[in-house]
Scaffold this motif. Structure first.
Motif, short mmCIF file in Angstrom:
data_model
loop_
_atom_site.label_atom_id
_atom_site.label_comp_id
_atom_site.label_asym_id
_atom_site.label_seq_id
_atom_site.Cartn_x
_atom_site.Cartn_y
_atom_site.Cartn_z
N GLY A 138 1.02 -1.22 0.08
CA GLY A 138 0.08 0.10 -0.09
C GLY A 138 0.84 1.25 -0.16
N ALA A 139 0.50 2.37 0.82
CA ALA A 139 1.05 3.54 0.68
C ALA A 139 2.52 3.43 1.28
N ARG A 140 2.66 2.71 2.37
CA ARG A 140 4.07 2.32 2.92
C ARG A 140 5.06 1.87 1.65
N MET B 291 10.17 5.61 -2.98
CA MET B 291 10.63 6.96 -2.97
C MET B 291 11.97 6.93 -2.12
N LEU B 292 12.10 6.31 -0.95
CA LEU B 292 13.36 6.39 -0.30
C LEU B 292 14.49 5.67 -1.00
N GLU B 293 14.08 4.59 -1.85
CA GLU B 293 15.06 3.75 -2.81
C GLU B 293 15.60 4.62 -3.68
N ARG B 294 14.78 5.36 -4.52
CA ARG B 294 15.12 6.44 -5.43
C ARG B 294 16.09 7.37 -4.85
#
Length: 377
Positions: free
Chosen positions: A126-128, A134-137
């Motif tokens: 889901g949202a997590r 996003m954190l990975e990028r």
């Protein structure tokens, strides 16, 4: 910037590196311990930033590194603590997504080279899951080099925008290997303790989390109740699914025991007839490596980096499919010749894996690229 030197000459300063761990799973923590020992032996100064309980378990200071307690990622003070430690580092090496993201925040735009090793894939729904992407990028676009422990992790980093992503050489630390002659004498004692004298022992190891596939393992265990003698499945590990799994074991009368956290996994493995790995995704699972080193036949899911890791030295089954898992185990228990063949193949396969020295050499080569002054064109 201080150049890398395998043994810094008298009067010159050694390369100053910081290794950053988050909560630290067994694989990444053991890797950092092994890496720290190898780097220190080659004249590199190493500071390991990790929770204090990780140092108690893996003894980074005993490897010659300095240990600095940095709280887990949920602690708001962790970034500030990292920022202080990294202030005078020549290079920072973070392990895992959460540790890497906190390190990116701590470095805050400094030019200090950042190396990131991904030992596994972060899991969420889901949202997590969107937040983790996003954190990975952010991490892979900031890191100078991303090292992935499996080819699909390397591909994932490249898709996320990594400037430089490479396959990591990760040797199984010697502390995870227990030669058969060291543990063989304990086999009768372990089997008696578990109640498997005269019956097969099947061993699974790992936290009691959803991605481990233990629900599928319990489904498969229903088929083994009809065997004579009935095999016992022993699961070493602790986690949030314990109540749910224990309830199923009792209600369905399954031949499964939850052992909780164990410090004697090599001894348990040496006593086992088969090792089982039922996860939805793994990169270089420690259990698979330990099983092949210990010459214990392995049945594992065909996911992530497992096929590349084990080659033809294990029986591979689809994830989430209890019937193929059950059938494969039944077939192996009835075929001692096939089990012996897997033992021999396992010994050959482990000989192809990187050694600890080769792991350290690769990392030093990366450090050298990032810290050595480049000649003017």
């Amino acid at each position: 910037m201080t150049p890398v030197s395998s043994n810094a000459p008298h009067g010159s300063s050694a390369l100053r590196t910081v290794q950053v761990l988050g909560g630290g799973n067994a694989g990444s923590s053991a890797h950092v311990r092994s890496l720290a020992e190898g780097l220190v032996a080659r004249g590199v100064r190493v500071t390991v930033c990790a929770p204090v309980e990780a140092d108690r378990a893996y003894d980074f200071t005993g490897a010659g590194a300095e240990h600095v307690h940095v709280p887990r990622s949920s602690d708001p003070g962790s970034v500030a603590a990292l920022r202080a430690v990294c202030a005078d580092a020549d290079l920072v090496h973070a392990h895992g997504l959460h540790a890497s993201f906190r390190t990116v925040l701590a470095l805050g735009g400094r030019t200090t080279p950042l190396v990131v090793t991904w030992h596994n894939r972060a899991r969420a729904e889901g949202a997590r899951a969107h937040l983790l992407r996003m954190l990975e990028r952010r991490v892979v676009r900031t890191a100078a080099v991303v090292l992935g422990t499996s080819s699909d992790l390397v591909d994932r980093a490249r898709r996320g925008g990594a400037r430089d992503a490479r396959l990591a050489a990760v040797g199984l630390p010697g502390r995870h290997r227990s030669p058969a002659h060291d543990t063989e004498g304990l086999r009768p004692k372990i089997r008696a303790e578990l109640g498997t004298t005269g019956r097969p022992l099947l061993l699974a190891v790992g936290s009691l989390d959803r991605h481990r596939g233990y629900d599928v393992l319990l489904d498969a265990a229903r088929a083994w109740r009809d065997l004579d003698p009935v095999p016992l499945v022993a699961i070493a590990g602790e986690g949030p699914l314990r109540p749910e799994l224990q309830r199923r074991i009792e209600e369905e009368g399954l031949p499964v025991r939850l052992l909780g956290h164990r410090e004697d996994v090599p001894e348990l493995l040496a006593a086992a007839d088969l090792a089982l790995l039922t996860s939805s995704w793994e990169s270089r699972p420690v259990l698979a490596q330990e099983a092949l080193h210990a010459r214990v036949p392995l049945v594992a899911t065909r996911v992530g980096g497992i096929p590349d890791l084990v080659g033809d030295a294990a029986e591979l089954v689809p994830y989430g499919a209890p019937h193929p898992l059950a059938d494969t185990v039944v077939r192996l228990l009835a075929d001692p010749g096939r089990r012996e063949e897997l033992r021999e193949r396992g010994a050959r396969q482990t000989a192809t894996w990187p050694t600890e020295d080769e792991t350290v050499a690769q990392v030093l080569s990366v450090y050298d690229e990032l810290t050595q002054p480049r000649p003017l064109a």
